[in-house]
Design a protein around this motif. Structure first.
Motif, PDB file in Angstrom:
ATOM      1  N   ALA A  74      16.474  69.640  69.559  1.00  0.00           N
ATOM      2  CA  ALA A  74      15.455  68.743  70.104  1.00  0.00           C
ATOM      3  C   ALA A  74      14.280  68.588  69.144  1.00  0.00           C
ATOM      4  O   ALA A  74      13.788  67.467  68.915  1.00  0.00           O
ATOM      5  N   ARG A  75      13.815  69.703  68.565  1.00  0.00           N
ATOM      6  CA  ARG A  75      12.673  69.632  67.640  1.00  0.00           C
ATOM      7  C   ARG A  75      13.030  68.802  66.396  1.00  0.00           C
ATOM      8  O   ARG A  75      12.212  68.024  65.895  1.00  0.00           O
ATOM      9  N   HIS A  76      14.258  69.006  65.885  1.00  0.00           N
ATOM     10  CA  HIS A  76      14.686  68.284  64.682  1.00  0.00           C
ATOM     11  C   HIS A  76      14.739  66.777  64.937  1.00  0.00           C
ATOM     12  O   HIS A  76      14.212  65.968  64.141  1.00  0.00           O
ATOM     13  N   GLU A  77      15.352  66.373  66.053  1.00  0.00           N
ATOM     14  CA  GLU A  77      15.472  64.943  66.346  1.00  0.00           C
ATOM     15  C   GLU A  77      14.120  64.329  66.688  1.00  0.00           C
ATOM     16  O   GLU A  77      13.836  63.172  66.348  1.00  0.00           O
ATOM     17  N   LEU A  78      13.263  65.099  67.362  1.00  0.00           N
ATOM     18  CA  LEU A  78      11.928  64.600  67.687  1.00  0.00           C
ATOM     19  C   LEU A  78      11.114  64.370  66.422  1.00  0.00           C
ATOM     20  O   LEU A  78      10.387  63.361  66.294  1.00  0.00           O
ATOM     21  N   VAL A 113      13.437  53.375  68.535  1.00  0.00           N
ATOM     22  CA  VAL A 113      13.415  54.784  68.102  1.00  0.00           C
ATOM     23  C   VAL A 113      13.755  55.706  69.270  1.00  0.00           C
ATOM     24  O   VAL A 113      14.535  56.660  69.120  1.00  0.00           O
ATOM     25  N   LEU A 114      13.183  55.422  70.441  1.00  0.00           N
ATOM     26  CA  LEU A 114      13.440  56.264  71.614  1.00  0.00           C
ATOM     27  C   LEU A 114      14.902  56.172  72.050  1.00  0.00           C
ATOM     28  O   LEU A 114      15.512  57.176  72.440  1.00  0.00           O
ATOM     29  N   ALA A 137      17.519  59.336  72.143  1.00  0.00           N
ATOM     30  CA  ALA A 137      18.347  59.735  73.274  1.00  0.00           C
ATOM     31  C   ALA A 137      19.818  59.833  72.870  1.00  0.00           C
ATOM     32  O   ALA A 137      20.531  60.772  73.251  1.00  0.00           O
ATOM     33  N   GLU A 138      20.288  58.839  72.079  1.00  0.00           N
ATOM     34  CA  GLU A 138      21.673  58.845  71.632  1.00  0.00           C
ATOM     35  C   GLU A 138      21.978  60.061  70.759  1.00  0.00           C
ATOM     36  O   GLU A 138      23.023  60.727  70.910  1.00  0.00           O
ATOM     37  N   GLN A 139      21.072  60.359  69.824  1.00  0.00           N
ATOM     38  CA  GLN A 139      21.279  61.483  68.916  1.00  0.00           C
ATOM     39  C   GLN A 139      21.267  62.829  69.649  1.00  0.00           C
ATOM     40  O   GLN A 139      22.075  63.713  69.363  1.00  0.00           O
ATOM     41  N   LEU A 140      20.348  62.964  70.608  1.00  0.00           N
ATOM     42  CA  LEU A 140      20.289  64.210  71.376  1.00  0.00           C
ATOM     43  C   LEU A 140      21.582  64.422  72.154  1.00  0.00           C
ATOM     44  O   LEU A 140      22.164  65.515  72.152  1.00  0.00           O
ATOM     45  N   LEU A 185      26.542  67.444  72.792  1.00  0.00           N
ATOM     46  CA  LEU A 185      27.950  67.395  73.181  1.00  0.00           C
ATOM     47  C   LEU A 185      28.915  67.738  72.046  1.00  0.00           C
ATOM     48  O   LEU A 185      30.095  68.002  72.299  1.00  0.00           O
ATOM     49  N   HIS A 186      28.429  67.732  70.820  1.00  0.00           N
ATOM     50  CA  HIS A 186      29.315  67.914  69.672  1.00  0.00           C
ATOM     51  C   HIS A 186      30.115  69.214  69.747  1.00  0.00           C
ATOM     52  O   HIS A 186      31.359  69.204  69.642  1.00  0.00           O
ATOM     53  N   ALA A 187      29.440  70.339  69.924  1.00  0.00           N
ATOM     54  CA  ALA A 187      30.123  71.641  69.912  1.00  0.00           C
ATOM     55  C   ALA A 187      31.119  71.787  71.064  1.00  0.00           C
ATOM     56  O   ALA A 187      32.281  72.159  70.844  1.00  0.00           O
ATOM     57  N   PRO A 188      30.724  71.523  72.336  1.00  0.00           N
ATOM     58  CA  PRO A 188      31.711  71.682  73.419  1.00  0.00           C
ATOM     59  C   PRO A 188      32.904  70.739  73.296  1.00  0.00           C
ATOM     60  O   PRO A 188      34.046  71.140  73.574  1.00  0.00           O
ATOM     61  N   LEU A 189      32.665  69.471  72.860  1.00  0.00           N
ATOM     62  CA  LEU A 189      33.780  68.530  72.720  1.00  0.00           C
ATOM     63  C   LEU A 189      34.728  68.956  71.593  1.00  0.00           C
ATOM     64  O   LEU A 189      35.952  68.867  71.719  1.00  0.00           O
ATOM     65  N   ALA A 190      34.140  69.426  70.496  1.00  0.00           N
ATOM     66  CA  ALA A 190      34.965  69.889  69.380  1.00  0.00           C
ATOM     67  C   ALA A 190      35.804  71.091  69.796  1.00  0.00           C
ATOM     68  O   ALA A 190      36.984  71.216  69.420  1.00  0.00           O
TER      69      ALA A 190
END
Length: 419
Positions: free
Chosen positions: A352-356, A372-373, A377-380, A385-390
């Motif tokens: 969250a901090r990185h994307e913010l 930007v907002l 939202a899309e990036q967050l 979801l990346h790790a659980p889906l992978a």
């Protein structure tokens, strides 16, 4: 690491053994520091009373704790083991809760042990040997004890050691009102005994203690007088009844002292009660024909006579103890999740901090704030979801069903039709 309780009590060891294994108040803090430094021991507390010596530990193995206990008390492991009970996890917490509630006491339903447990917790905390596990154990033990006191009548018909002492004295003397009583010590047990004997209005009450000020305070409550321990030898012949309970590691009243007192008394009998562990009165005193000496073990039968009327209350109290064990077990299970929860929070916070930070830079560069907002939202969502889906996609066929079910439960998704 696991919760361990190692100990001996009035049910597993005679008085002669218990007094060899007991810790004096002055020894406790140093012993706790030593015990908590034993390899594999993370936390420690010691409960040592006239009826029990117990070690409560958060430790890897019981053998290391037992080895330390034997070495510290200067006894062979084999000697201690034959009297020892060793409890782990749920059995250990159940024991702690039963002790706090007075269910494991010689006087079932007595409240003194709860104060002694609180003292043990305080000493361990001050010694720096108390951690999360034992802190949680004692906190819940005190809660269980309070619930048992509130919701049952476990202590309503209890016969205390103090009351038993009065009953035994009444068997020897026609009237305690004609007797002169000496109390040796000024602690909680002596306070209880003084209250019970004072109710019989004895001819005189005297309190002997190492410090005169404390003796005077207790004596004043019952219209008595005070003296120092050093004066007992010269004045012992004055008393018909002697009740002793101090923390002295060595006997205060010896056989020779009592023999001299009997000679002055022209062999009028003396009733003596020794409630201390280690004993305050030498065991050989019981051999004298004009002395009636009783220890905590000798009084146990009188105390147990009050048990029948409390059986239903004991059963109700045991149910409350089991509820306490279940709650503590659940608390421990929750505690085991703490590292995972903490790491998950840290992981999501970093994302969250990185994307913010990226979004703020784009806005500062003049990009459209709404776009930007939306991108934020899309990036967050994508990164969360990346790790659980992978993991789901990479799982072997026999793992996928279980992982999918766990994922649905974790995210509270609707169950599939075939589930």
């Amino acid at each position: 690491m696991k919760l361990l309780v190692l100990g001996v009590n009035h049910q597993t060891a005679p008085l002669a053994v218990r007094e060899r294994l007991a810790f004096t108040p002055a020894e406790l803090e140093g012993a706790l520091v030593e015990l908590s430094q034993v390899k594999g021991v993370a936390e420690a507390a010691i409960v040592s009373t006239c009826n029990r010596t117990e070690l409560y530990c958060n430790a890897r193995e019981a053998d290391a704790v037992l080895g330390w206990f034997a070495a510290q008390r200067g006894r062979p492991v084999e000697e201690i083991s034959q009297h020892l009970y060793q409890l782990e996890n749920d059995a250990a917490s159940r024991h702690a809760f039963r002790v706090a509630a007075g269910l494991d006491s010689m006087v079932v339903g007595e409240t003194q042990i709860l104060g002694q447990l609180k003292d043990a917790e305080r000493v361990a905390r001050e010694a720096g040997s108390l951690g999360v596990l034992l802190n949680g154990l004692f906190k819940r033990a005190f809660q269980v004890a309070k619930t048992v006191r509130t919701e049952t009548k476990i202590g309503a018909a209890s016969v205390s050691m103090a009351a038993a002492s009065v009953k035994m004295a009444e068997r020897l003397f026609s009237s305690i009102a004609d007797c002169k009583v000496l109390f040796v010590g000024a602690g909680e047990m002596i306070e209880l005994c003084a209250t019970h004997f004072a109710g019989e209005k004895p001819a005189r009450i005297v309190v002997a203690n190492r410090t005169l000020e404390r003796a005077e305070k207790l004596a004043a409550q019952h219209g008595g007088e005070a003296m120092l321990l050093n004066d007992i030898s010269a004045r012992l012949a004055e008393f018909d009844i002697v009740v002793s309970s101090t923390a002295s590691p060595l006997p205060i009243i010896g056989k020779g002292m009592v023999e001299r007192a009997l000679k002055v008394r022209k062999h009028r009998p003396i009733f003596m009660v020794d409630l201390a562990v280690p004993r305050d009165i030498e065991g050989e005193v019981a051999e004298l024909s004009d002395v009636y000496l009783y220890t905590v073990d000798d009084l146990s039968e009188i105390v147990r006579q009050g048990m029948a009327s409390r059986e239903s209350e004991v059963e109700a109290a045991e149910v409350l103890v089991e509820e306490g064990v279940d709650e503590f077990h659940q608390w421990l299970a929750t505690r085991s999740l703490v590292p995972t929860i903490r790491e998950l929070r840290d992981h999501t916070d970093r994302i969250a901090r990185h994307e913010l930070a990226r979004a703020k830079k784009r806005i500062a560069a003049g990009d459209n704030a709404e776009e930007v907002l939306e991108r934020l939202a899309e990036q967050l969502a994508a990164k969360f979801l990346h790790a659980p889906l992978a993991t789901l996609n990479a799982a072997a066929p026999h793992e996928q069903e279980q992982l999918a079910a766990a994922t649905r439960r974790l995210h509270r998704l609707p169950l599939e039709d075939n589930e």
